[in-house]
Design a protein around this motif. Structure first.
Motif, short mmCIF file in Angstrom:
data_model
loop_
_atom_site.label_atom_id
_atom_site.label_comp_id
_atom_site.label_asym_id
_atom_site.label_seq_id
_atom_site.Cartn_x
_atom_site.Cartn_y
_atom_site.Cartn_z
N ALA A 266 0.91 -1.31 -0.03
CA ALA A 266 0.09 0.15 -0.06
C ALA A 266 1.08 1.31 -0.04
N ASP A 267 2.07 1.22 0.58
CA ASP A 267 2.73 2.53 0.75
C ASP A 267 3.40 2.78 -0.59
N ASN A 268 3.86 1.56 -1.30
CA ASN A 268 4.57 1.72 -2.59
C ASN A 268 3.20 2.20 -3.43
N LEU A 269 1.97 1.76 -3.34
CA LEU A 269 0.89 2.16 -4.32
C LEU A 269 0.88 3.59 -4.28
N LEU A 270 0.68 4.05 -2.90
CA LEU A 270 0.38 5.53 -2.65
C LEU A 270 1.40 6.51 -3.16
N ALA A 271 2.68 5.95 -3.17
CA ALA A 271 3.86 6.73 -3.78
C ALA A 271 3.58 6.96 -5.14
N LEU A 272 3.37 5.77 -5.72
CA LEU A 272 3.07 5.83 -7.46
C LEU A 272 2.03 6.72 -7.41
N ALA A 273 0.97 6.63 -6.84
CA ALA A 273 -0.27 7.49 -7.24
C ALA A 273 0.18 9.17 -7.01
N GLU A 274 1.08 9.40 -6.25
CA GLU A 274 1.72 10.75 -6.14
C GLU A 274 2.40 11.10 -7.42
N ARG A 275 3.24 9.95 -7.98
CA ARG A 275 4.07 10.47 -9.16
C ARG A 275 2.99 10.69 -10.26
N GLY A 276 1.74 9.88 -10.50
CA GLY A 276 1.03 9.98 -11.48
C GLY A 276 0.26 8.77 -11.88
N PRO A 277 -0.75 8.73 -12.72
CA PRO A 277 -1.55 7.85 -13.20
C PRO A 277 -1.03 6.29 -13.23
N THR A 278 -1.50 5.42 -12.33
CA THR A 278 -0.68 4.22 -12.32
C THR A 278 -1.53 2.97 -12.43
N LEU A 279 -1.43 2.09 -13.33
CA LEU A 279 -1.87 0.59 -13.66
C LEU A 279 -1.41 -0.17 -12.67
N VAL A 280 -1.82 -1.08 -11.89
CA VAL A 280 -1.51 -2.10 -10.91
C VAL A 280 -2.06 -3.42 -11.13
N HIS A 281 -1.15 -4.52 -11.13
CA HIS A 281 -1.64 -5.94 -11.39
C HIS A 281 -1.09 -6.72 -10.20
N ALA A 282 -1.95 -7.35 -9.47
CA ALA A 282 -1.57 -8.28 -8.54
C ALA A 282 -2.69 -9.20 -8.02
#
Length: 407
Positions: A266-282
């Protein structure tokens, strides 16, 4: 009822996915119900390609080691130091995901997409998982020493809480941290040693120093280098916390560990969201909004997933599409039982479709039998009660056995 179901079904296309959402989310998550099946990843690759090209998403993240993923990111952005595609697939993924033909094709396509594009328009890659495997957790050495090295190069030495030599002494041999027996025997863990306790304090101080020096560091280096240092910081503190609880002997030990793993995600996801639009697969269980659960050794474990945490922070800026499937015959998963959600979807003519899950959930309320039973431990059927808390459901009728890479 069949007509109601058909009315909720669409083609698996970016336009259909976005049509189910009120706004374009900052994080768009696609789950899978099992790992290791390239047919699932083929659907992911095509959908993510459309979302990048048509909707402007600029990061693709997967459930893999966040530090190893830096190598993949360097490769797709054409860094000279990244190495060959073979090397990147071998060293840039955890959980054996580098062996996947579909993952290889994703990396190849990302690099080709970026060719000739300026850096701000390039597509980035990220892992969201910690440096963790089922058999244990990595040494915090790489994360801690990389954070210390970055700070030592750009802040006054008097501000550092320790020297590199002190870190090396406290870390000791890496096999102290990676002892496989520690996963099942907490007494074999080094996570509550005096050295580990001191390292937790130092990691916290280093991470705090990084934040306190943000204005200077971004100017002296770059936002990208500072973001990478933040990744090192949260990975170091997360790993040391994980090792600490690996040494716990209470009944809640395993539930805490799976929860801590998802907190790192979650911490990594939130950091990526700060950077910009993100697609994630898990895995679905890591991305869903509802509380996750699994049985391990006869004990029921429950925890809040990375997706549930990210959704709580981001609100409508987080969207989750689960994946459900009909058969994986080579794993002993045959046609779904009548009366289950998968059974109803399997009766449709579509081989692959995306379903308006909140609408379907409302239509089926109170009519479904118990959740589907799985004949194979590696496959987690979709929980029908989660339909209304899921933005969409990708359904794949049949999963064939294996395929060869086309690159």
């Amino acid at each position: 009822m069949a007509t109601d179901i058909k009315d909720t079904v669409h083609a698996v296309e970016a336009a259909a996915v976005m049509g189910l959402l009120a706004t374009r989310p900052r994080v768009l998550a696609l789950g899978e119900p099992t790992h290791g099946e390239d047919a699932l990843l083929d659907v992911r690759n095509e959908l993510f390609r459309q979302l990048v090209e048509e909707e402007g998403y600029r990061t693709i993240a997967i459930e893999s080691d966040c530090l190893a993923g830096l190598l993949v990111d360097a490769y797709v952005t054409s860094s000279a130091a990244a190495g060959s595609l073979d090397e990147v697939m071998e060293r840039g993924f955890s959980h054996g995901f580098g062996d996947s033909a579909a993952n290889r094709e994703l990396v190849h396509w990302m690099r080709a997409y970026n060719e000739g594009r300026p850096a701000p328009e390039q597509l980035r890659f990220a892992g969201i998982d910690g440096p963790l495997e089922m058999t244990g957790a990595a040494s915090p050495r790489e994360a801690l020493t990389s954070l210390h090295s970055y700070l030592a190069g750009h802040v006054d030495a008097g501000l550092l809480p320790c020297t590199a030599r002190t870190l090396d002494r406290l870390l000791g041999a890496d096999d102290r941290w990676t002892e496989p027996a520690a996963m099942t025997d907490p007494t074999r863990s080094t996570g509550r040693s005096a050295e580990a306790g001191e390292l937790r304090l130092l990691a916290d101080d280093l991470a705090a120093l990084l934040e306190a020096q943000t204005p200077h560091l971004i100017t002296a280096t770059s936002r990208g280098e500072w973001e990478r240092a933040r990744l090192y910081g949260r990975t170091a503190t997360g790993l040391l916390r994980y090792h600490h609880w690996m040494a716990d002997t209470s009944p809640g030990r395993m539930a805490r560990l799976v929860g801590l793993r998802d907190l790192m995600m979650a911490d990594n996801l939130l950091a990526l969201a700060e950077r910009g639009p993100t697609l994630v697969h898990a895995h679905n269980s890591h991305l869903q909004r509802d509380r996750s659960s699994m049985r391990l050794g006869g004990r029921l474990l429950e925890w809040w997933s990375a997706g549930s945490i990210a959704s709580a922070h981001l609100g409508e800026s987080y969207a989750f599409f689960a994946t459900a499937l009909g058969t994986i015959r080579h794993r002993g998963v045959d046609a779904p039982q009548p009366g289950t959600l998968e059974g109803l979807l399997y009766a449709l003519p579509d081989d692959v479709c995306v379903v308006d899950s909140p609408r379907l959930g409302a239509a089926l309320a109170g009519t479904l039998a118990a959740p589907r039973a799985s004949a194979w431990f590696g496959y987690f059927p979709f929980e029908p009660a989660h339909l209304t808390a899921t933005d969409g459901l990708v359904f794949i009728k049949d999963i064939p056995q294996g395929r060869a890479a086309s690159i």
